[in-house]
Design an enzyme around this catalytic site. Structure first.
Site, PDB file in Angstrom:
ATOM      1  N   HIS A  58     -12.655   5.741   1.302  1.00 22.83           N
ATOM      2  CA  HIS A  58     -12.206   6.996   0.700  1.00 22.83           C
ATOM      3  C   HIS A  58     -13.354   7.519  -0.152  1.00 22.83           C
ATOM      4  O   HIS A  58     -13.929   6.780  -0.938  1.00 22.83           O
ATOM      5  CB  HIS A  58     -10.956   6.785  -0.147  1.00 22.83           C
ATOM      6  CG  HIS A  58     -10.258   8.067  -0.471  1.00 22.83           C
ATOM      7  ND1 HIS A  58     -10.772   8.982  -1.363  1.00 22.83           N
ATOM      8  CD2 HIS A  58      -9.102   8.607  -0.006  1.00 22.83           C
ATOM      9  CE1 HIS A  58      -9.959  10.022  -1.422  1.00 22.83           C
ATOM     10  NE2 HIS A  58      -8.940   9.819  -0.604  1.00 22.83           N
TER      11      HIS A  58
ATOM     12  N   ARG B 182      -9.507   7.385  10.746  1.00 27.25           N
ATOM     13  CA  ARG B 182      -8.148   7.900  10.537  1.00 27.25           C
ATOM     14  C   ARG B 182      -8.180   9.317   9.966  1.00 27.25           C
ATOM     15  O   ARG B 182      -8.863   9.585   8.988  1.00 27.25           O
ATOM     16  CB  ARG B 182      -7.406   6.981   9.568  1.00 27.25           C
ATOM     17  CG  ARG B 182      -6.044   7.472   9.157  1.00 27.25           C
ATOM     18  CD  ARG B 182      -5.404   6.500   8.194  1.00 27.25           C
ATOM     19  NE  ARG B 182      -6.024   6.576   6.886  1.00 27.25           N
ATOM     20  CZ  ARG B 182      -5.489   7.199   5.838  1.00 27.25           C
ATOM     21  NH1 ARG B 182      -4.333   7.825   5.957  1.00 27.25           N
ATOM     22  NH2 ARG B 182      -6.101   7.198   4.684  1.00 27.25           N
TER      23      ARG B 182
ATOM     24  N   SER C 275       0.808  -1.227   0.000  1.00 32.18           N
ATOM     25  CA  SER C 275       0.000   0.000   0.000  1.00 32.18           C
ATOM     26  C   SER C 275       0.839   1.275   0.000  1.00 32.18           C
ATOM     27  O   SER C 275       0.398   2.297  -0.512  1.00 32.18           O
ATOM     28  CB  SER C 275      -0.916   0.016   1.230  1.00 32.18           C
ATOM     29  OG  SER C 275      -1.846  -1.040   1.156  1.00 32.18           O
TER      30      SER C 275
ATOM     31  N   ARG D  91     -13.412  12.285   6.213  1.00 28.15           N
ATOM     32  CA  ARG D  91     -13.734  11.346   5.139  1.00 28.15           C
ATOM     33  C   ARG D  91     -15.032  10.584   5.345  1.00 28.15           C
ATOM     34  O   ARG D  91     -15.768  10.329   4.392  1.00 28.15           O
ATOM     35  CB  ARG D  91     -12.590  10.328   5.004  1.00 28.15           C
ATOM     36  CG  ARG D  91     -11.384  10.921   4.344  1.00 28.15           C
ATOM     37  CD  ARG D  91     -10.266   9.921   4.263  1.00 28.15           C
ATOM     38  NE  ARG D  91      -9.126  10.550   3.595  1.00 28.15           N
ATOM     39  CZ  ARG D  91      -7.959   9.970   3.441  1.00 28.15           C
ATOM     40  NH1 ARG D  91      -7.750   8.767   3.912  1.00 28.15           N
ATOM     41  NH2 ARG D  91      -6.977  10.593   2.812  1.00 28.15           N
TER      42      ARG D  91
ATOM     43  N   GLN E  50      -1.028   8.541  -2.362  1.00 30.03           N
ATOM     44  CA  GLN E  50      -0.831   9.772  -3.132  1.00 30.03           C
ATOM     45  C   GLN E  50      -0.620  10.978  -2.222  1.00 30.03           C
ATOM     46  O   GLN E  50       0.199  11.846  -2.500  1.00 30.03           O
ATOM     47  CB  GLN E  50      -2.064  10.050  -4.005  1.00 30.03           C
ATOM     48  CG  GLN E  50      -2.287   9.056  -5.108  1.00 30.03           C
ATOM     49  CD  GLN E  50      -3.607   9.319  -5.827  1.00 30.03           C
ATOM     50  OE1 GLN E  50      -4.476  10.024  -5.321  1.00 30.03           O
ATOM     51  NE2 GLN E  50      -3.747   8.750  -6.995  1.00 30.03           N
ATOM     52  N   GLY E  51      -1.401  11.017  -1.145  1.00 30.15           N
ATOM     53  CA  GLY E  51      -1.526  12.251  -0.366  1.00 30.15           C
ATOM     54  C   GLY E  51      -0.234  12.777   0.208  1.00 30.15           C
ATOM     55  O   GLY E  51       0.457  13.583  -0.393  1.00 30.15           O
TER      56      GLY E  51
ATOM     57  N   HIS F 284     -10.786   2.045   1.849  1.00 28.84           N
ATOM     58  CA  HIS F 284      -9.504   2.710   1.703  1.00 28.84           C
ATOM     59  C   HIS F 284      -8.490   2.378   2.803  1.00 28.84           C
ATOM     60  O   HIS F 284      -7.302   2.329   2.542  1.00 28.84           O
ATOM     61  CB  HIS F 284      -9.720   4.225   1.668  1.00 28.84           C
ATOM     62  CG  HIS F 284      -8.481   5.022   1.444  1.00 28.84           C
ATOM     63  ND1 HIS F 284      -7.668   4.832   0.352  1.00 28.84           N
ATOM     64  CD2 HIS F 284      -7.904   6.013   2.179  1.00 28.84           C
ATOM     65  CE1 HIS F 284      -6.641   5.685   0.414  1.00 28.84           C
ATOM     66  NE2 HIS F 284      -6.758   6.395   1.509  1.00 28.84           N
TER      67      HIS F 284
ATOM     68  N   GLU G  91      -5.607  18.895   4.138  1.00 29.46           N
ATOM     69  CA  GLU G  91      -6.578  17.854   3.812  1.00 29.46           C
ATOM     70  C   GLU G  91      -7.705  17.892   4.831  1.00 29.46           C
ATOM     71  O   GLU G  91      -7.615  18.565   5.866  1.00 29.46           O
ATOM     72  CB  GLU G  91      -5.895  16.479   3.793  1.00 29.46           C
ATOM     73  CG  GLU G  91      -4.901  16.333   2.638  1.00 29.46           C
ATOM     74  CD  GLU G  91      -4.289  14.946   2.542  1.00 29.46           C
ATOM     75  OE1 GLU G  91      -4.418  14.157   3.492  1.00 29.46           O
ATOM     76  OE2 GLU G  91      -3.663  14.656   1.513  1.00 29.46           O
TER      77      GLU G  91
END
Length: 531
Positions: free
Chosen positions: A241, A384, A42, A288, A47-48, A349, A117
């Site tokens: 996600h 999370r 993973s 999220r 990306q983040g 996710h 974010e």
């Protein structure tokens, strides 16, 4: 059967596993097993970025508070404090390894560009454009390959931990002495023994039909630890996600949260209206779970296949500059994100629960440690906070290594261990059984144990898990193991752990939302399953 003996065995070659290896290797000999290729976990997909307090005006207290709010009060404060306070040092170590973090064009003195974010009160996400995980993975791998005390072994699918009962005489102490693993090239099981073992195997996302997790995220470490005798905690908290690309050809392509952080808006394609104002005052920057439930509700209410994520109102150069990889990928699929909206759906996710560990990454079993997404460390609680996950891997990978070295003189050498017995099994005659059961698990988990749950749907899922468990056990007992069969056996185990945990929680909190118990109870209590 091949036998390999090392000082420390690490199962998993992502950020947690390689961080642990690099922190151990100056003192002891380390073996790192990867189920497939070294970069297939993973970490490489992330990306983040990585959250750390680096901006003037930001504080550790603010990062801790944001993490606790996102976690709906279920976090362990000591764990959150440890991880948040270690974050700047972890970033500095990665930079020293050569991770090319994106610089702030407008800053001075080599400052890093910080993005924001959902759930964060400040800009605190350091990143490498929109491919942070890949850059981190490559830097860690390069350092591991160069270290003479680290042996990297790809194509080894771990089967089970070696515990006291695998010795010449049964010992009930449950001490872990390594693992059995299938060599996928020779199709034979090998024995790996070690004084200490670290599970860094990632999450269980592939228990679901739609997931951003890589193909190998089948909950292997969680299932292995459970079978060996470890407690498992908070498996009901599966993070979805909100924005996975909806495309029939391309599976699992994630549209990073930072697209919303930089101004992207969620639009109902049927009405043409932005819909987050109807759900939360934080709009697209809500946590999220809130955004995922809003999209789920919009899709169900209007009979949609997807919703639109639109950042085309921002300047084209800004979009291409911030999201070069996503922009290029979408162009190849006929979508220009500078002028068109992106079709997105929620997808599983992140696994917030897992093997219960302490602040040093120790599990319930002597000789066994765990780090990263396969654990429940107390960092994430019921949800999370974005970009805390790579950070957890770095902090706990190091913590486990430090604890092992501190206790080295107390860690005994492994006793004689029984070889894997393949004498009474035959070659599988019908792989269709494995493939069918894999598909069935992912479908009913998506339908019955998804973003919004009910007790009736969870009970249906439990009934199906119980039936499949018998089938898989029968198949496992009679046929030679394959990588697919190992994963199916683990998926049945983690599906059962998720469903049992969800049935146990009679409230809605964080990522666990049930229509039968919509209220949140006054006291936050972990779900702990005991073998």
């Amino acid at each position: 059967m091949s036998e390999h003996d090392f000082d420390v065995l690490i199962v998993g070659s992502g950020a947690a596993g390689l961080t642990a290896a690099l922190n151990l290797a100056d003192k002891v000999k380390v073996c790192v097993l990867a189920k497939g290729g070294l970069s297939e976990g993973s970490t490489a997909w992330a990306q983040g970025g990585i959250a750390a307090v680096l901006e003037a005006g930001d504080t550790f207290d603010a990062h801790i508070k944001d993490t606790m709010i996102a976690g709906a009060g279920l976090n362990d404060l000591r764990t959150v404090e440890l991880v948040v306070e270690e974050a700047p040092r972890a970033i500095a170590r990665l930079a020293a390894l050569g991770v090319p973090f994106t610089a702030d064009d407008h800053g001075s003195g080599g400052a890093l560009h910080l993005t924001r974010e959902g759930g964060h009160s400040h800009r605190r996400i350091v990143h490498v454009d929109d491919a942070t995980g890949w850059a981190v993975q490559q830097a860690l791998e390069k350092a591991a390959v160069a270290h003479p005390n680290i042996t990297l072994m790809p194509d080894r699918a771990a089967l089970d931990l070696v515990t006291g009962r695998h010795g010449e005489r049964y010992s009930g102490e449950g001490h872990v002495w390594g693992a059995y693993a299938l060599n996928r090239q020779t199709a034979h099981v090998e024995l790996f023994t070690a004084r200490a073992t670290i599970l860094a195997t990632g999450g269980a996302g592939r228990a679901y039909l739609y997931s951003t997790a890589p193909r190998g995220a089948t909950g292997d470490g969680i299932a292995m630890a459970w079978r060996a005798g470890c407690r498992i905690s908070n498996m009901e908290f599966m993070q979805f996600h909100p924005t996975c690309l909806w495309n029939l050809e391309v599976k699992n392509f994630l549209i990073t949260e930072a697209v919303r952080g930089e101004g992207g808006q969620l639009i109902n394609p049927k009405t043409g209206k932005r819909f987050m104002p109807y759900y939360d005052e934080r709009l697209e920057l809500a946590p999220r779970d809130v955004v995922a439930r809003a999209i789920d509700a919009e899709i169900k209410r209007f009979g949609l296949d997807y919703v639109h994520l639109d950042i085309s109102h921002m300047p084209a150069d800004f979009v291409k500059g911030h999201f070069p990889n996503i922009h290029e990928k979408l162009l190849g699929l006929g979508i220009d994100m500078t002028t068109q909206p992106i079709p997105v759906v929620p997808a599983q996710h992140y696994t917030c629960g897992g093997i219960l560990v302490d602040l040093a990454g120790r599990t319930d079993l002597p000789g066994l440690y765990a780090a990263g997404e396969c654990t429940q460390s107390g960092l994430h609680g019921a949800n999370r906070l974005a970009s805390n996950s790579l950070l957890e891997c770095l902090v706990f990978g190091e913590a486990a290594a430090v604890d092992i070295l501190a206790r080295w003189d107390d860690l005994a050498a492994p006793p004689p261990i029984r070889a894997w017995d393949e004498s009474r099994v035959s070659e599988a005659d019908e792989d269709v059984v494995v493939q069918h059961n894999w598909r069935e698990i992912r479908r009913f988990m998506w339908d019955y144990v998804g973003i919004v749950r009910t007790t009736k749907r969870l009970e249906r899922a439990k009934h199906r898990v119980d039936m499949l468990r018998g089938e898989v056990a029968d198949y496992y007992g009679n046929y030679r193991v394959t990588a697919d069969l190992i994963e199916l056996r683990n998926l049945v185990e983690v599906a059962d752990l998720i469903v049992r945990s969800a049935l146990h929680r009679h409230e809605s909190r964080g990522l666990h939302y049930t229509l039968d118990h919509p209220e949140t109870l006054p006291q936050a209590v972990d779900t702990i399953l005991v073998p």
